[in-house]
Scaffold this active site. Structure first.
Site, PDB file in Angstrom:
ATOM      1  N   GLY A 167      52.142  29.161  78.420  1.00 19.19           N
ATOM      2  CA  GLY A 167      52.432  28.478  77.314  1.00 19.19           C
ATOM      3  C   GLY A 167      52.404  26.807  77.530  1.00 19.19           C
ATOM      4  O   GLY A 167      52.129  26.447  78.770  1.00 19.19           O
ATOM      5  N   ARG A 168      53.240  26.219  76.515  1.00 18.42           N
ATOM      6  CA  ARG A 168      53.120  24.752  76.373  1.00 18.42           C
ATOM      7  C   ARG A 168      53.492  24.262  77.632  1.00 18.42           C
ATOM      8  O   ARG A 168      53.298  23.463  78.648  1.00 18.42           O
ATOM      9  CB  ARG A 168      53.843  24.665  75.184  1.00 18.42           C
ATOM     10  CG  ARG A 168      52.706  24.803  74.103  1.00 18.42           C
ATOM     11  CD  ARG A 168      53.545  24.729  72.892  1.00 18.42           C
ATOM     12  NE  ARG A 168      54.961  25.796  72.446  1.00 18.42           N
ATOM     13  CZ  ARG A 168      54.524  26.868  71.535  1.00 18.42           C
ATOM     14  NH1 ARG A 168      53.648  26.164  70.271  1.00 18.42           N
ATOM     15  NH2 ARG A 168      55.329  28.096  71.181  1.00 18.42           N
ATOM     16  N   ILE A 169      54.690  24.479  78.022  1.00 16.70           N
ATOM     17  CA  ILE A 169      56.017  24.502  79.256  1.00 16.70           C
ATOM     18  C   ILE A 169      55.089  24.480  80.365  1.00 16.70           C
ATOM     19  O   ILE A 169      55.191  23.724  81.471  1.00 16.70           O
ATOM     20  CB  ILE A 169      57.048  25.278  78.905  1.00 16.70           C
ATOM     21  CG1 ILE A 169      57.562  24.567  77.904  1.00 16.70           C
ATOM     22  CG2 ILE A 169      57.577  24.868  80.207  1.00 16.70           C
ATOM     23  CD1 ILE A 169      59.309  25.673  77.188  1.00 16.70           C
ATOM     24  N   ARG A 190      48.365  36.450  80.228  1.00 15.27           N
ATOM     25  CA  ARG A 190      47.367  37.679  79.328  1.00 15.27           C
ATOM     26  C   ARG A 190      45.762  36.327  79.313  1.00 15.27           C
ATOM     27  O   ARG A 190      44.869  37.672  79.557  1.00 15.27           O
ATOM     28  CB  ARG A 190      48.109  37.993  78.575  1.00 15.27           C
ATOM     29  CG  ARG A 190      49.316  39.306  78.764  1.00 15.27           C
ATOM     30  CD  ARG A 190      49.915  40.041  77.711  1.00 15.27           C
ATOM     31  NE  ARG A 190      50.518  38.305  76.886  1.00 15.27           N
ATOM     32  CZ  ARG A 190      51.240  38.748  75.943  1.00 15.27           C
ATOM     33  NH1 ARG A 190      51.315  39.532  75.390  1.00 15.27           N
ATOM     34  NH2 ARG A 190      51.498  37.854  75.256  1.00 15.27           N
ATOM     35  N   ILE A 249      62.587  29.673  85.840  1.00  8.81           N
ATOM     36  CA  ILE A 249      62.713  28.687  83.696  1.00  8.81           C
ATOM     37  C   ILE A 249      62.178  29.470  82.574  1.00  8.81           C
ATOM     38  O   ILE A 249      63.274  28.971  81.786  1.00  8.81           O
ATOM     39  CB  ILE A 249      61.813  27.473  83.644  1.00  8.81           C
ATOM     40  CG1 ILE A 249      60.746  27.135  84.255  1.00  8.81           C
ATOM     41  CG2 ILE A 249      63.118  26.376  84.703  1.00  8.81           C
ATOM     42  CD1 ILE A 249      60.360  26.111  83.738  1.00  8.81           C
ATOM     43  N   ALA A 250      62.602  30.419  82.563  1.00  2.00           N
ATOM     44  CA  ALA A 250      61.468  30.933  81.380  1.00  2.00           C
ATOM     45  C   ALA A 250      62.800  32.251  81.080  1.00  2.00           C
ATOM     46  O   ALA A 250      62.788  31.213  79.830  1.00  2.00           O
ATOM     47  CB  ALA A 250      61.052  32.792  82.522  1.00  2.00           C
ATOM     48  N   ARG A 251      63.312  33.343  81.586  1.00  2.00           N
ATOM     49  CA  ARG A 251      64.643  33.826  80.815  1.00  2.00           C
ATOM     50  C   ARG A 251      64.975  34.890  82.291  1.00  2.00           C
ATOM     51  O   ARG A 251      64.941  35.680  83.207  1.00  2.00           O
ATOM     52  CB  ARG A 251      64.428  34.628  79.366  1.00  2.00           C
ATOM     53  CG  ARG A 251      64.356  34.458  78.182  1.00  2.00           C
ATOM     54  CD  ARG A 251      65.148  33.862  77.607  1.00  2.00           C
ATOM     55  NE  ARG A 251      65.373  33.389  76.334  1.00  2.00           N
ATOM     56  CZ  ARG A 251      65.435  32.292  76.377  1.00  2.00           C
ATOM     57  NH1 ARG A 251      65.008  31.550  77.127  1.00  2.00           N
ATOM     58  NH2 ARG A 251      65.363  32.058  74.831  1.00  2.00           N
ATOM     59  N   GLU A 280      73.463  36.599  81.982  1.00  2.43           N
ATOM     60  CA  GLU A 280      74.122  35.254  81.936  1.00  2.43           C
ATOM     61  C   GLU A 280      75.122  34.862  80.715  1.00  2.43           C
ATOM     62  O   GLU A 280      75.172  35.947  79.882  1.00  2.43           O
ATOM     63  CB  GLU A 280      73.298  34.104  81.626  1.00  2.43           C
ATOM     64  CG  GLU A 280      72.301  34.231  80.441  1.00  2.43           C
ATOM     65  CD  GLU A 280      71.112  33.283  80.801  1.00  2.43           C
ATOM     66  OE1 GLU A 280      70.625  32.537  81.095  1.00  2.43           O
ATOM     67  OE2 GLU A 280      70.846  32.044  80.228  1.00  2.43           O
ATOM     68  N   HIS A 298      71.383  27.275  82.788  1.00  2.00           N
ATOM     69  CA  HIS A 298      70.218  26.904  81.720  1.00  2.00           C
ATOM     70  C   HIS A 298      70.742  26.575  80.838  1.00  2.00           C
ATOM     71  O   HIS A 298      70.759  25.851  79.908  1.00  2.00           O
ATOM     72  CB  HIS A 298      70.909  28.204  80.703  1.00  2.00           C
ATOM     73  CG  HIS A 298      69.605  28.899  79.791  1.00  2.00           C
ATOM     74  ND1 HIS A 298      69.754  30.336  79.377  1.00  2.00           N
ATOM     75  CD2 HIS A 298      68.665  28.562  79.434  1.00  2.00           C
ATOM     76  CE1 HIS A 298      68.647  30.474  78.677  1.00  2.00           C
ATOM     77  NE2 HIS A 298      68.016  29.285  78.493  1.00  2.00           N
ATOM     78  N   ILE A 299      69.746  24.954  81.591  1.00  2.00           N
ATOM     79  CA  ILE A 299      70.008  23.590  81.083  1.00  2.00           C
ATOM     80  C   ILE A 299      68.699  22.656  81.007  1.00  2.00           C
ATOM     81  O   ILE A 299      68.688  21.935  80.753  1.00  2.00           O
ATOM     82  CB  ILE A 299      71.342  22.350  82.148  1.00  2.00           C
ATOM     83  CG1 ILE A 299      70.142  22.606  83.395  1.00  2.00           C
ATOM     84  CG2 ILE A 299      72.360  22.436  81.801  1.00  2.00           C
ATOM     85  CD1 ILE A 299      71.442  21.371  84.172  1.00  2.00           C
TER      86      ILE A 299
HETATM   87  C1  GLV Z   1      66.202  27.955  76.294  1.00  2.00           C
HETATM   88  O1  GLV Z   1      66.244  28.661  76.421  1.00  2.00           O
HETATM   89  C2  GLV Z   1      65.127  28.087  74.824  1.00  2.00           C
HETATM   90  O2  GLV Z   1      64.377  28.531  74.260  1.00  2.00           O
HETATM   91  O3  GLV Z   1      64.703  27.589  74.006  1.00  2.00           O
END
Ligand code: GLV
Length: 338
Positions: A167-169, A190, A249-251, A280, A298-299
């Protein structure tokens, strides 16, 4: 008798909203121009019962990823019309349940894209080049001489960057790798990007198996869903290069943290950089003891400018919906047309 208060009571007749976590005073002040605001002024997460109690009579809520908005809560809060998450991810919302109750859900995309991609790269660099591990060594007073292979890490420039979720990130991470570090970028998603976006990111779509096998650095940026749970577990880790680094850096929940700890301990992969964790703010205890993992709380979106933009966008969604029936970044736009 107290002196008459000359300040007009602007809350009369205004919709009531709840701000579930401490946010910036400027954002609260903006909300107070439109709403009767009840706000959590602490960083404590309210229990589900407390959240439900405080939501009684509220038309809107500004939430973060820590507040679960599910069918039970929605049923118990019939006045609620909009939940505005201060996050791009919204897996804390049961979106179908929101839609079924006619509750608009919104998130904060775009404003955090570049900042989060920056952090993905920071974590990649720190992990590959052993930045935090070597800093701990230095702070412990253990650095007393030069050594030829001291903290020799993995190369970043010119290597293969794999991205799961584009996606965008993910595209932001790809652009940094391709244009800044001369990396070969491969991705799995996908749906494939259109040709122009692939060209801009210099990214090539590959199967998930190819991604796992070829990436020197694998960055996870896909949204969490039940289908994405443990997208990287023991089987996937076994397909990666032993020299590879894994960045999440997802979840939390996208990676099987117990399986990852095992793989790191056995040096099945070289290292990991993790900003998100299963359960977390708890972190799997084995991860805390391993040297070859960089851990951050989570920063990824945490710059003051970006967090301010996220809080303002969440506030704008509340204001737009409750005053004009509109929304800037709806997750379930079908509610707007209903
Ligand atoms: C951070 O994890 C967000 O979803 O913005």
């Amino acid at each position: 008798m107290s002196a008459p208060d000359s300040t007009p009571d602007t809350s009369v007749g205004q919709p009531a909203v709840l701000v579930a976590r401490r946010v910036f005073p400027e954002v609260l002040a903006r909300l107070r121009q439109h709403f009767d605001v009840e706000a959590n002024d602490t960083d404590d997460v309210w229990s589900p019962e407390e959240l439900q109690r405080r939501l009684q009579g509220k038309r809107g809520a500004l939430t973060t990823g820590s507040e679960r908005v599910g069918a039970e809560l929605l049923a118990a809060c019939p006045d609620l019309r909009v939940v505005a998450n201060m996050a791009v991810g919204f897996n804390n919302f049961d979106v179908p349940a929101c839609t079924a109750r006619g509750v608009l859900a919104t998130n904060t995309p775009d404003v955090l894209t570049e900042t989060t991609a920056d952090f993905g790269f920071a974590l990649l660099m720190a992990t590959a080049r052993r930045v935090t591990e070597s800093e701990h060594f230095l702070r412990a007073g253990l650095w007393n001489r030069w050594s030829v292979d001291m903290f020799a890490g993995a190369e970043v420039h010119g290597t293969t960057l794999g991205i799961l979720g584009m996606g965008r990130i993910g595209q932001g991470v790809a652009r940094r790798g391709a244009h800044g570090f001369g990396m070969k970028v491969i991705y799995h998603n996908r749906s494939r990007l259109d040709a122009a976006t692939e060209a801009e990111c210099k990214a090539t779509w590959v199967s998930k198996a190819e991604l796992l096998a070829q990436a020197d650095h694998l960055v996870l940026v896909l949204p969490y869903s039940a289908q994405a749970h443990h997208s990287v577990g023991a089987a996937e880790l076994a397909q990666m290069k032993p020299s590879a680094t894994l960045i999440n850096i997802a979840r939390g929940g996208i990676v099987d943290d117990a399986a990852l700890a095992q793989a790191l301990k056995a040096r099945r992969i070289a290292a990991a950089g993790l900003d998100v964790f299963e359960g977390e703010p708890r972190v799997h205890p084995d991860l805390l003891t391993l040297p070859n993992v960089v851990l951050t709380p989570h920063i990824a979106s945490a710059t003051l400018g970006t967090r301010m933009a996220m809080a303002n966008l969440a506030a704008d969604n509340l204001i737009a919906y409750l005053t004009e029936g509109k929304a800037l970044t709806p997750v379930n736009p079908e509610v707007l047309g209903a």
